[in-house]
Write a protein that holds these residues in place. Structure first.
Motif, short mmCIF file in Angstrom:
data_model
loop_
_atom_site.label_atom_id
_atom_site.label_comp_id
_atom_site.label_asym_id
_atom_site.label_seq_id
_atom_site.Cartn_x
_atom_site.Cartn_y
_atom_site.Cartn_z
N TRP A 95 61.79 -12.75 -88.13
CA TRP A 95 61.59 -14.04 -87.13
C TRP A 95 60.42 -14.48 -87.35
O TRP A 95 59.43 -13.88 -87.52
N PHE A 96 60.47 -15.91 -87.21
CA PHE A 96 59.37 -16.80 -87.32
C PHE A 96 59.32 -17.52 -85.73
O PHE A 96 60.38 -18.12 -85.63
N GLU A 97 58.04 -17.34 -85.15
CA GLU A 97 58.52 -17.98 -83.74
C GLU A 97 58.03 -19.60 -84.03
O GLU A 97 57.35 -19.92 -84.86
N GLN A 101 55.73 -22.38 -88.29
CA GLN A 101 55.77 -23.25 -89.35
C GLN A 101 55.77 -24.82 -88.91
O GLN A 101 56.51 -25.04 -87.74
N ARG A 102 55.23 -25.41 -89.50
CA ARG A 102 55.35 -26.97 -89.13
C ARG A 102 56.64 -27.68 -88.82
O ARG A 102 57.44 -27.56 -89.60
N SER A 107 62.88 -19.48 -86.17
CA SER A 107 63.76 -19.41 -87.54
C SER A 107 63.74 -18.09 -87.98
O SER A 107 62.94 -17.34 -87.40
N PHE A 108 64.79 -17.43 -88.83
CA PHE A 108 64.46 -16.31 -89.27
C PHE A 108 64.69 -16.42 -90.97
O PHE A 108 65.49 -17.24 -91.52
N ARG A 109 64.12 -15.45 -91.56
CA ARG A 109 64.50 -15.37 -93.05
C ARG A 109 65.17 -13.88 -93.52
O ARG A 109 64.70 -12.80 -92.72
N VAL A 110 65.85 -14.16 -94.40
CA VAL A 110 66.55 -12.69 -94.96
C VAL A 110 66.59 -12.80 -96.20
O VAL A 110 66.84 -14.15 -96.67
N CYS A 122 67.64 -23.80 -86.23
CA CYS A 122 68.46 -24.99 -85.61
C CYS A 122 67.72 -26.16 -85.38
O CYS A 122 68.24 -27.28 -85.54
N THR A 123 66.45 -26.00 -84.85
CA THR A 123 65.67 -27.04 -84.20
C THR A 123 64.56 -27.59 -85.19
O THR A 123 63.55 -26.54 -85.27
#
Ligand code: DHY
Length: 329
Positions: A95-97, A101-102, A107-110, A122-123
């Protein structure tokens, strides 16, 4: 809806470049991207039609490479449900809170089944939509992101995962005489694709596809690029794909990263849509007019970088025969 989450569309890519100013000249002056924002490390680009803050991020680095390709989901709840689903499959979403990120909320990465670093969110912050700012139209008159095309060693494995687990649908595919899937075009939005997987050494990103208004915008791009001294950056086309029916142009940026300018595919949203099969050896599949693609188009692609470790993601040889489609003996 697929299960309890809904992936909406291909949404952004983060691509490494070695010289931000050289990249800016190519993408902004040549292709007509809008530069939403930049600093010493990043340039955030969007098309004229896009109201999201960016769809293509150039990141300064010592070597070219791709950090992530991202998809937008419909609701914040979809994001949690999708992360749960991927964890059930033994994957480890990171997860990235919001704010890390600008312009992105959380979001999350996998790494997907092929080892591709994918991100879901999503946003994203919204900005002015420039669709009717005709005074700002230049170069390609860049409109919006359309798709990713990835080279993977095992297309059927990727196909199964995206169709069965993530709810993508197949619009068109290329098969060998033995009915092995050589390449597949998969979508969530009702067009030909959000992502295509082609047989090849991988995982590698073959290109990011961007939508233009019409074939004339593609021809204008060739004129503009030639006038700016970028004639050698035109790799393939302009032409008409058999598969997808799209009018296309493939370009290499100053670091060799590949983009496709793309227009004129079609609606795929009916529930009884039947995937279209192409024979690998059909000369009209790749280019409807029968033209051959250059060797570089088949052999060269962008490598992914693990953004945690900075290491290149290991690439494996293709599972199927690596012969070139459409102009084989
Ligand atoms: C093809 C490639 C694409 C695309 C549609 C069709 C087929 C090919 O050229 O081999 O990138 O968007």
């Amino acid at each position: 809806m697929s299960g309890n989450f809904n992936i909406t569309r291909a949404a952004r890519a983060i691509v490494r470049v070695t010289d931000l100013n050289a990249a800016r000249d190519f993408y902004v002056n040549g292709l007509g991207f809008i530069e939403t924002e930049s600093d010493d490390t990043f340039i955030y680009l969007r098309g004229l039609e896009e109201r999201g803050h960016h769809s293509y991020v150039l990141k300064k680095a010592d070597q070219p490479g791709v950090e992530v390709i991202s998809y937008k989901v419909t609701t914040e709840e979809d994001l949690d449900n999708l992360a749960d689903k991927l964890m059930e499959k033994g994957m480890q979403p990171k997860w990235f809170e919001k704010g890390s990120q600008r312009a992105l909320d959380r979001s999350f990465r996998v790494q997907d089944v092929s080892g591709i670093p994918v991100e879901f969110f999503c946003t994203m912050d919204t900005v002015e939509r420039m669709l009717q700012r005709y005074d700002q139209y230049k170069g390609s008159k860049m409109q919006r992101i359309d798709h990713f095309n990835c080279m993977v060693p095992d297309v059927e494995k990727a196909y199964d995962f995206y169709i069965k687990e993530l709810g993508y649908a197949c619009s068109e595919y290329t098969a060998t005489k033995d009915e092995d899937i050589w390449a597949a075009w998969l979508h969530r939005k009702p067009t030909v694709h959000d992502v295509a997987f082609m047989n090849g050494k991988g995982p590698r990103l073959h290109h990011v596809g961007f939508w233009l208004n019409d074939p004339m915008s593609i021809i204008d791009t060739c004129d503009v690029l030639a006038s700016l001294g970028y004639g050698d950056n035109i790799e393939r086309g302009p032409g008409r794909h058999g598969l997808s029916n799209a009018f296309f142009l493939y370009l290499r940026d100053p670091d060799g990263n590949r983009v496709e300018l793309y227009t004129g595919d079609y609606f795929t949203g009916d529930s009884d849509f039947e995937p279209i099969r192409w024979d690998l050896d059909d000369p009209q599949r790749a280019t409807f007019w029968g033209h051959k693609a250059p060797d570089s188009w088949f052999n060269e692609a962008m490598e992914f970088v693990d953004s945690n470790t900075g290491e290149r993601i290991t690439v494996e040889d293709a599972k199927l025969d690596q012969r070139k489609p459409n102009f084989i003996v």
